[in-house]
Design a protein around this motif. Structure first.
Motif, mmCIF file in Angstrom:
data_model
loop_
_atom_site.group_PDB
_atom_site.id
_atom_site.type_symbol
_atom_site.label_atom_id
_atom_site.label_comp_id
_atom_site.label_asym_id
_atom_site.label_seq_id
_atom_site.Cartn_x
_atom_site.Cartn_y
_atom_site.Cartn_z
ATOM 1 N N ASP A 24 -51.766 -18.297 28.869
ATOM 2 C CA ASP A 24 -51.575 -16.926 29.338
ATOM 3 C C ASP A 24 -50.702 -16.112 28.389
ATOM 4 O O ASP A 24 -50.826 -14.896 28.318
ATOM 5 C CB ASP A 24 -50.941 -16.905 30.730
ATOM 6 N N VAL A 25 -49.827 -16.774 27.667
ATOM 7 C CA VAL A 25 -48.973 -16.080 26.703
ATOM 8 C C VAL A 25 -49.710 -15.935 25.374
ATOM 9 O O VAL A 25 -49.793 -14.837 24.812
ATOM 10 C CB VAL A 25 -47.630 -16.816 26.510
ATOM 11 N N LEU A 49 -45.644 -12.726 38.068
ATOM 12 C CA LEU A 49 -46.783 -12.872 38.963
ATOM 13 C C LEU A 49 -46.909 -11.613 39.818
ATOM 14 O O LEU A 49 -45.956 -10.845 39.954
ATOM 15 C CB LEU A 49 -46.583 -14.103 39.851
ATOM 16 N N ASP A 50 -48.076 -11.423 40.380
ATOM 17 C CA ASP A 50 -48.319 -10.259 41.229
ATOM 18 C C ASP A 50 -48.649 -10.728 42.643
ATOM 19 O O ASP A 50 -49.792 -11.083 42.933
ATOM 20 C CB ASP A 50 -49.459 -9.421 40.664
ATOM 21 N N PRO A 51 -47.656 -10.743 43.531
ATOM 22 C CA PRO A 51 -47.899 -11.224 44.891
ATOM 23 C C PRO A 51 -48.754 -10.276 45.738
ATOM 24 O O PRO A 51 -49.157 -10.635 46.830
ATOM 25 C CB PRO A 51 -46.490 -11.378 45.471
ATOM 26 N N THR A 52 -49.084 -9.087 45.206
ATOM 27 C CA THR A 52 -50.003 -8.206 45.940
ATOM 28 C C THR A 52 -51.450 -8.660 45.746
ATOM 29 O O THR A 52 -52.320 -8.268 46.497
ATOM 30 C CB THR A 52 -49.863 -6.732 45.499
ATOM 31 N N VAL A 53 -51.683 -9.494 44.722
ATOM 32 C CA VAL A 53 -53.021 -10.031 44.467
ATOM 33 C C VAL A 53 -53.179 -11.392 45.134
ATOM 34 O O VAL A 53 -54.177 -11.661 45.795
ATOM 35 C CB VAL A 53 -53.288 -10.133 42.944
ATOM 36 N N THR A 54 -52.199 -12.264 44.936
ATOM 37 C CA THR A 54 -52.193 -13.596 45.537
ATOM 38 C C THR A 54 -50.827 -13.820 46.165
ATOM 39 O O THR A 54 -49.808 -13.722 45.477
ATOM 40 C CB THR A 54 -52.452 -14.687 44.474
ATOM 41 N N VAL A 111 -44.480 -8.508 38.991
ATOM 42 C CA VAL A 111 -44.919 -7.404 38.138
ATOM 43 C C VAL A 111 -44.168 -6.124 38.503
ATOM 44 O O VAL A 111 -43.690 -5.401 37.623
ATOM 45 C CB VAL A 111 -46.451 -7.210 38.248
ATOM 46 N N ALA A 112 -44.026 -5.855 39.791
ATOM 47 C CA ALA A 112 -43.375 -4.617 40.222
ATOM 48 C C ALA A 112 -41.930 -4.513 39.732
ATOM 49 O O ALA A 112 -41.484 -3.437 39.315
ATOM 50 C CB ALA A 112 -43.424 -4.489 41.743
ATOM 51 N N VAL A 113 -41.184 -5.610 39.762
ATOM 52 C CA VAL A 113 -39.788 -5.572 39.284
ATOM 53 C C VAL A 113 -39.762 -5.197 37.807
ATOM 54 O O VAL A 113 -38.949 -4.371 37.375
ATOM 55 C CB VAL A 113 -39.074 -6.913 39.546
ATOM 56 N N PRO A 116 -55.925 -12.224 37.337
ATOM 57 C CA PRO A 116 -55.630 -11.089 38.216
ATOM 58 C C PRO A 116 -54.218 -11.088 38.805
ATOM 59 O O PRO A 116 -53.634 -10.024 38.982
ATOM 60 C CB PRO A 116 -56.687 -11.209 39.317
ATOM 61 N N ASP A 117 -53.668 -12.278 39.055
ATOM 62 C CA ASP A 117 -52.343 -12.338 39.678
ATOM 63 C C ASP A 117 -51.217 -12.621 38.682
ATOM 64 O O ASP A 117 -50.092 -12.889 39.074
ATOM 65 C CB ASP A 117 -52.323 -13.391 40.784
ATOM 66 N N ARG A 118 -51.516 -12.537 37.393
ATOM 67 C CA ARG A 118 -50.519 -12.801 36.346
ATOM 68 C C ARG A 118 -50.550 -11.675 35.319
ATOM 69 O O ARG A 118 -51.611 -11.137 35.021
ATOM 70 C CB ARG A 118 -50.792 -14.114 35.630
#
Length: 192
Positions: free
Chosen positions: A92-93, A148-153, A165-167, A181-183
């Protein structure tokens, strides 16, 4: 509530241990990004703690400790991406970064731990802001994160050790890529 965030130096090792005393922090000792999977699996908690102790006694603190009203409450690992070798081996990196993997001026914010009683207070954001300042003062050109994006997963608090992601975006980071999608891989340019 008074918040102070200080480098995790040798004299603060016990405070780092207290700050890491939540979720996977005690078992990991924030060594995951520094070792191969086989090395990590073969190390005991005591050996991992000794590695962290050695880091705190080095020339550069491996992270920062947040104190709330004088008590250790949180941790963030921040340092050159090259000093966290697992990042360069993480798909992912490797596939998402716009920066050369061997550039020591690219720093990484790779791990957060906030003790349970301090979650939901904005401490992660305070740790991120302090990490960016720490990186800037040390000469970093770019700071990356891998949230990570907890709004996706949906994720448990323990699984959000990379941050959300939001922070990062609220702190001015740009989303460079979404390898899944969640990263996300996020970056903040400090200087050209």
């Amino acid at each position: 509530m008074t918040i102070e965030i200080l480098p995790a130096t040798g004299g603060r090792f016990d405070d780092a241990e207290t700050a890491l005393d939540s979720g996977d922090g005690p078992a990991c000792q924030c060594q995951w990004w520094l070792m191969t999977s086989a090395q990590f699996r073969d190390e005991s908690r005591a050996e991992l703690a000794e590695r962290l102790r050695t880091e705190t006694q080095g020339d550069r603190a491996p992270g920062l400790i947040a104190y709330v009203d004088g008590e250790p409450a949180g941790w963030v690992r921040v340092g050159p991406r090259t000093a966290q070798p697992r990042l360069a081996r993480t798909r992912d990196v490797k596939t998402a970064t716009a920066e050369p993997l061997d550039d020591p001026e690219v720093w990484a914010v790779s791990c957060f731990v906030v003790r349970k009683q301090h979650r939901g207070t904005g401490l992660t954001r305070s740790l991120l802001d302090a990490a960016v300042s720490f990186a800037r003062d040390a000469g970093a050109r770019v700071v990356e994160g891998y949230p990570l994006d907890p709004t996706v997963t949906a994720r448990s608090a323990n699984q959000l050790f990379r941050g959300t992601v939001a922070v990062f975006t609220d702190a001015g980071f740009d989303v460079v890529d979404r390898p899944k999608p969640d990263r996300a891989l996020v970056a903040l340019t400090l200087r050209e």
